[in-house]
Structures are given as C-alpha cells and as structure tokens.
Enzyme design. Structure first.
Site, PDB file in Angstrom:
ATOM      1  N   GLU A  66       0.981  46.654 -45.467  1.00 22.48           N
ATOM      2  CA  GLU A  66       0.740  47.798 -45.224  1.00 22.48           C
ATOM      3  C   GLU A  66       0.452  47.808 -43.655  1.00 22.48           C
ATOM      4  OE1 GLU A  66      -3.493  48.698 -46.431  1.00 22.48           O
ATOM      5  OE2 GLU A  66      -3.884  46.675 -46.257  1.00 22.48           O
ATOM      6  N   TYR A 101     -17.410  50.077 -46.888  1.00 24.72           N
ATOM      7  CA  TYR A 101     -17.638  51.268 -46.352  1.00 24.72           C
ATOM      8  C   TYR A 101     -16.471  52.297 -47.037  1.00 24.72           C
ATOM      9  CZ  TYR A 101     -13.202  50.729 -43.632  1.00 24.72           C
ATOM     10  OH  TYR A 101     -11.974  50.498 -43.125  1.00 24.72           O
ATOM     11  N   LYS A 129     -12.608  47.284 -49.378  1.00 15.62           N
ATOM     12  CA  LYS A 129     -12.673  48.100 -48.027  1.00 15.62           C
ATOM     13  C   LYS A 129     -14.244  47.571 -47.232  1.00 15.62           C
ATOM     14  CE  LYS A 129     -11.708  52.868 -46.473  1.00 15.62           C
ATOM     15  NZ  LYS A 129     -10.684  52.674 -45.381  1.00 15.62           N
ATOM     16  N   LEU A 189      -4.742  47.787 -48.978  1.00 13.95           N
ATOM     17  CA  LEU A 189      -5.752  48.637 -49.713  1.00 13.95           C
ATOM     18  C   LEU A 189      -5.433  49.538 -50.444  1.00 13.95           C
ATOM     19  CD1 LEU A 189      -9.022  49.257 -49.186  1.00 13.95           C
ATOM     20  CD2 LEU A 189      -7.964  51.291 -47.863  1.00 13.95           C
TER      21      LEU A 189
HETATM   22  N1  PMP Z   1      -4.942  50.604 -45.589  1.00 15.81           N
HETATM   23  C1  PMP Z   1      -5.824  50.238 -44.812  1.00 15.81           C
HETATM   24  C2  PMP Z   1      -6.005  48.827 -44.145  1.00 15.81           C
HETATM   25  C3  PMP Z   1      -6.618  51.143 -44.204  1.00 15.81           C
HETATM   26  O1  PMP Z   1      -7.768  50.898 -43.505  1.00 15.81           O
HETATM   27  C4  PMP Z   1      -6.396  52.698 -44.680  1.00 15.81           C
HETATM   28  C5  PMP Z   1      -7.409  53.506 -44.305  1.00 15.81           C
HETATM   29  N2  PMP Z   1      -7.474  53.979 -42.993  1.00 15.81           N
HETATM   30  C6  PMP Z   1      -5.511  52.944 -45.668  1.00 15.81           C
HETATM   31  C7  PMP Z   1      -4.724  51.595 -46.087  1.00 15.81           C
HETATM   32  C8  PMP Z   1      -5.159  54.210 -45.889  1.00 15.81           C
HETATM   33  O2  PMP Z   1      -6.407  54.396 -46.913  1.00 15.81           O
HETATM   34  P1  PMP Z   1      -6.766  56.198 -47.306  1.00 15.81           P
HETATM   35  O3  PMP Z   1      -5.449  56.674 -47.601  1.00 15.81           O
HETATM   36  O4  PMP Z   1      -7.584  56.048 -48.452  1.00 15.81           O
HETATM   37  O5  PMP Z   1      -7.262  56.612 -45.994  1.00 15.81           O
END
Ligand code: PMP
Length: 286
Positions: free
Chosen positions: A179, A32, A147, A203
């Site tokens: 994270e 996703y 993701k 991620l």
């Molecule tokens: N890490 C995780 C586990 C996430 O689910 C997300 C997005 N919600 C992020 C980091 C941040 O990614 P982005 O800046 O692309 O929203």
C-alpha cells in the site's frame, strides 16, 4: 475555535491535555480512526467503528464505548465544529499508569479523544496532471491491518515522499506491492483494475471498499490479488486512495512515467463515479 472531546468532557481543542505517563505518549499504545464528514454526515460510520473494533481486539484493548455512544459523541463533535465537510479524528490509548512498563498495567482507564478538522480535498491539479510517488521497502511490522497510533514507520516513509518532491511513498514487501505510507494503491493493466487483497500487510481502507464497489456496480473488470512489484511498475495506471485524498492518479514513480505519464482513462472514469457517489450517497449519509 475547535471543540474536542477528552475523557468525558467537551472542551476547546487548545486546552485538551493528557498526562506525560499516558501509554499513547510513551509507547504509541493506542488505536485511531479518521472519519470523513460530508454535509455534516459521517461517511460509513458503522464501517469505521467496525475497523476500530478490529484494531482494539488486535491490540487487546477493550472498547471503552459502545457504537451508540461513539455515534452520539461523534455527532456532538460534528455539530460543535465549523464546516459542512469535516475530518473527525478519534483515538483511544491504554491510558496513564504511574510507571513506565511495557507490559499492560492491571487497572487503567483508557484515554478517549475526539477532534474535528476541516476536510481538505486534494488540489484539482493533482487530479488533472497526476502526482509523483517514490517507492520504498515496506519496513513496517506484520499487523498493518491494525490502525494503531504507532505510526513512526509510516511517518518516516511519508517524509521520504516529501523529501523527494513526491506526494506518496509506495511500499513493496517481498516483491509485492502492499500500500502507500498513508493510502491504498490500485493498478490498472489492459483495462483491468488490480487491487492487493486485504490481509495483515495493509490497512483495509474504507475508500478501497468504495472503489471496488463502484468498479463492481459499473462492471469494470477487476482482480483482487497480489500485485508483483514489476507489474506495478509496468502498469498502465496507478492510483492512490484514502478518505481525505479520495482517488488520485500516480503518473510518476521513482522519476519514471507510469503508462503515458498522464492520468489514464480508467482513472478518469473512476473519478467521475466517485464524485457522483459523493454527491448522491456520501452527502446523503450513505
Ligand atoms: N493505508 C494506510 C497506511 C492509511 O494510513 C490509510 C488512511 N490514511 C489508508 C490506507 C486508507 O484508508 P481510508 O480509505 O480508510 O482512509
């Protein structure tokens, strides 16, 4: 009424249905993306589509659409839904086979789904006073760079934050910060921004990239390197970042103050840069 796209058809979101034998439902077998939309322009769409390809390659699922077709469909969904600012969600699963079998079916058509929700930015008090976070061991698998829709561990970890009156759960693995349950985490020590490096344990956030680009553009000292758990806990500042939360200061971790327990000077500077960038570049489609 929200309009969604499902397998070639535009329809009211409330009417979108997938079969119970869909592998997304049975196994969480899917990928996703969440794409923020400012002034009806998707932000960094090529980067989101690149991350989507990385996920699909990682789970051995052929991309059912090319980038031009994704761009066209996402544009269609944005046009048909309310709001200048939106959050577009897209999902691809390995589709529905007649039987439940872990191994991939030989011939199956992937399920493609796109919807849009209003983009809700965090309440101003979270920016002004900071948010509380709780910590937990990172119990997820070793492909956190993908993701995928298999988000049970992330759901349990985020629920831990809710259960403890916090906004986010900060994850530590083998003595290092990875994270958040649904965000990337930065630390600041003695004026230097510390960012865990992109690897299979986190991620690669699109907002993470924006923050590092803004730091570089404004010559903020920055180190992309592993951040030890003790360093994170003793940091002057901690921030969480994501497309929907933007940049938020974490002022309490496990009930203990981070730094002075108020949003730090480096955060306030980054927040101002981010908002300026949003007005000029994001709303301009950059
Ligand atoms: N890490 C995780 C586990 C996430 O689910 C997300 C997005 N919600 C992020 C980091 C941040 O990614 P982005 O800046 O692309 O929203």
């Amino acid at each position: 009424m929200q309009t969604a796209y499902l397998n070639g058809t535009l329809l009211p979101l409330a009417e979108a249905r997938v079969p119970a034998m869909d592998r997304g439902f049975l196994f969480g077998d899917g990928a996703y993306e969440v794409i923020p939309v400012y002034s009806r322009r998707p932000f960094r769409l090529p980067e989101h589509l690149h991350r989507l390809r990385h996920t699909l390659d990682g789970i051995r699922l052929a991309n059912p659409l090319d980038d031009a077709e994704w761009t066209r469909l996402i544009g269609e969904i944005i046009a048909r839904n309310d709001g200048e600012d939106q959050s577009v969600y897209l999902q691809i699963t390995r589709g529905a086979d007649g039987k439940r079998n872990h191994a991939f079916p030989a011939h199956v058509t992937p399920t493609v789904f796109i919807m849009s929700e209003p983009l809700v930015t965090p309440p101003p008090e979270q920016r002004d006073t900071g948010i509380a976070a709780v910590s937990a061991p990172d119990v997820r698998w070793l492909r956190c760079d993908l993701k995928t829709t298999s988000l049970l561990a992330n759901c349990l970890l985020r629920q831990l934050a809710v259960d403890t009156g916090c906004v986010e759960t900060i994850l530590f693995r083998d003595g290092f910060m990875t994270e958040g349950a649904a965000s990337n985490i930065f630390a600041v020590k003695a004026g230097v921004l510390l960012a865990p490096p992109k690897n299979h344990l986190m991620l690669p956030g699109i907002t993470y990239d924006v923050v590092l680009e803004l730091a570089a553009a404004h010559r903020l000292a920055c180190e992309v390197r592993d951040v030890a758990e003790a360093e994170a806990r003793a940091a002057d500042e901690l921030w969480m970042t994501s497309s929907t939360k933007e940049v938020l200061p974490i002022t309490l971790l496990d009930g203990r103050a981070i730094g002075t327990g108020t949003p730090g000077a480096v955060f306030r500077q980054m927040y101002a840069w981010y908002q300026d960038f949003k007005q000029t570049v994001m709303r301009g489609g950059g």
